[in-house]
Write an enzyme that holds these catalytic residues in place. Sequence first.
Site, short mmCIF file in Angstrom:
data_model
loop_
_atom_site.label_atom_id
_atom_site.label_comp_id
_atom_site.label_asym_id
_atom_site.label_seq_id
_atom_site.Cartn_x
_atom_site.Cartn_y
_atom_site.Cartn_z
N LYS A 11 0.85 -1.19 0.00
CA LYS A 11 0.00 0.00 0.00
C LYS A 11 0.89 1.24 0.00
CE LYS A 11 -2.35 3.58 1.73
NZ LYS A 11 -1.94 4.74 2.56
N GLY A 47 -4.52 11.13 -0.88
CA GLY A 47 -5.13 12.21 -0.09
C GLY A 47 -4.76 13.60 -0.61
N ASP A 164 -5.65 2.69 3.63
CA ASP A 164 -5.08 1.66 4.51
C ASP A 164 -6.11 0.57 4.77
OD1 ASP A 164 -2.51 2.89 4.89
OD2 ASP A 164 -3.48 4.32 6.23
N LYS A 219 -3.75 3.82 10.24
CA LYS A 219 -2.83 2.86 9.63
C LYS A 219 -2.50 1.71 10.58
CE LYS A 219 0.32 5.00 7.26
NZ LYS A 219 -0.40 4.93 5.99
N1 LIG Z 1 3.70 8.01 16.00
C1 LIG Z 1 3.75 8.37 14.70
N2 LIG Z 1 4.76 7.93 13.92
C2 LIG Z 1 4.86 8.29 12.63
N3 LIG Z 1 3.97 9.12 12.01
C3 LIG Z 1 2.93 9.60 12.73
C4 LIG Z 1 2.76 9.23 14.08
N4 LIG Z 1 1.63 9.84 14.54
C5 LIG Z 1 1.12 10.53 13.52
N5 LIG Z 1 1.88 10.41 12.41
C6 LIG Z 1 1.61 11.05 11.13
O1 LIG Z 1 1.04 10.07 10.27
C7 LIG Z 1 1.49 10.33 8.95
C8 LIG Z 1 1.30 9.08 8.11
O2 LIG Z 1 -0.09 8.86 7.92
P1 LIG Z 1 -0.78 9.34 6.56
O3 LIG Z 1 -0.46 10.77 6.29
O4 LIG Z 1 -2.19 8.94 6.58
O5 LIG Z 1 0.07 8.46 5.55
P2 LIG Z 1 -0.27 7.90 4.12
O6 LIG Z 1 -0.88 9.03 3.33
O7 LIG Z 1 1.06 7.47 3.62
O8 LIG Z 1 -1.22 6.77 4.33
C9 LIG Z 1 2.92 10.77 9.14
O9 LIG Z 1 3.39 11.52 8.05
C10 LIG Z 1 2.83 11.60 10.43
O10 LIG Z 1 2.57 12.94 10.13
C1 LIG Z 2 -12.25 8.04 3.79
C2 LIG Z 2 -10.87 8.54 3.49
O1 LIG Z 2 -10.20 9.06 4.36
N1 LIG Z 2 -10.43 8.39 2.23
C3 LIG Z 2 -9.14 8.81 1.79
C4 LIG Z 2 -8.74 7.97 0.59
C5 LIG Z 2 -7.34 8.21 0.11
C6 LIG Z 2 -6.29 7.85 1.15
O2 LIG Z 2 -6.49 7.14 2.11
O3 LIG Z 2 -5.09 8.40 0.85
P1 LIG Z 2 -3.75 8.34 1.70
O4 LIG Z 2 -3.30 6.92 1.73
O5 LIG Z 2 -2.86 9.21 0.92
O6 LIG Z 2 -4.02 8.88 3.09
C7 LIG Z 2 -9.13 10.30 1.40
O7 LIG Z 2 -10.13 10.81 0.91
O8 LIG Z 2 -8.09 10.92 1.56
#
Ligand SMILES: Nc1ncnc2c1ncn2[C@@H]1O[C@H](COP(=O)(O)OP(=O)(O)O)[C@@H](O)[C@H]1O
Ligand SMILES: CC(=O)N[C@@H](CCC(=O)OP(=O)(O)O)C(=O)O
Length: 260
Positions: A11, A47, A164, A219
Amino acid sequence: MSNSMSVLVLKVGGALLQCEMGMARLMKTAAEIIANGQKVVMVHGGGYVVEQQLTANQMETTKHLGLRVTPAEQMPIIAGALAGTSNKLLQGAAKSAGVVSVGISLADADLVRAIIKDEQLGMVGEVEPKNASYLEFVLSQGWMPIVSSIAMTDAGELLNVNADQAATAVAQLVDGQLVLLSDVSGVLDGKGQLLKSLNRAEIEQLIKLGVIESGMKVKVEAALEVAESMQQPVQVASWRDAAQLAALAKGEAVGTQIQA
Ligand SMILES: Nc1ncnc2c1ncn2[C@@H]1O[C@H](COP(=O)(O)OP(=O)(O)O)[C@@H](O)[C@H]1O
Ligand SMILES: CC(=O)N[C@@H](CCC(=O)OP(=O)(O)O)C(=O)O
């Protein structure tokens, strides 16, 4: 415990799509893994692309506990951003790395069953694995499925699924080994140090302390669900880190191991 020849479900988070070099490196890694005989399914977020396209259309957006609140009127733009722009960007990167891909979404071929998660979040979906046939066919041809997190209800309405959680359902569907690649090297402690391994009790404690929050909370909870239901560790690592990608290509553990 899955063996090393099982399907690898990778992912990738949305920040990757802002980084051409990152996409090229990741696809080179995928090409190496496939050349070594392992099958790969890529599940992606986007996102940032969603935010850019909503803003370009003068729409505001918010997240609640890491999930994007999705009013029905925003769904066409969100579907376009994820199943269109993001998915095709990744297919382009795959193609130029010599990987033959098939760009699909969770809405295809009854891969999952999708329902509205919580009316207050709007068109946000919750999914469970349903039918693996299409993915199995694509993999049997030596192609790499690239799956966006757009799903569909039984009534045919589009839903926005956190990527995720989409990856969780896909990993369960193909009985695959799940690796969640983000823009951080793994789950970090309060001092920014990488945590090598986490179990449920440790995760609950770090969430309570506010050390794990927002997107990372979604995640690790998704990872824990797979670790527990499939009795195998899930890895949280970074697509940014060339050394982690190289280790991944060799089948080594990278980043944070989320343990059952
Ligand atoms: N304990 C933690 N360790 C690492 N990252 C964290 C933590 N808590 C929050 N984060 C945040 O979570 C982000 C990752 O989640 P997300 O932005 O949703 O990632 P992705 O878009 O890759 O799925 C990191 O960039 C950081 O800003
Ligand atoms: C419901 C929900 O949160 N949907 C996400 C889907 C994309 C996603 O998860 O993107 P990242 O892996 O970059 O965070 C959104 O709209 O951003």
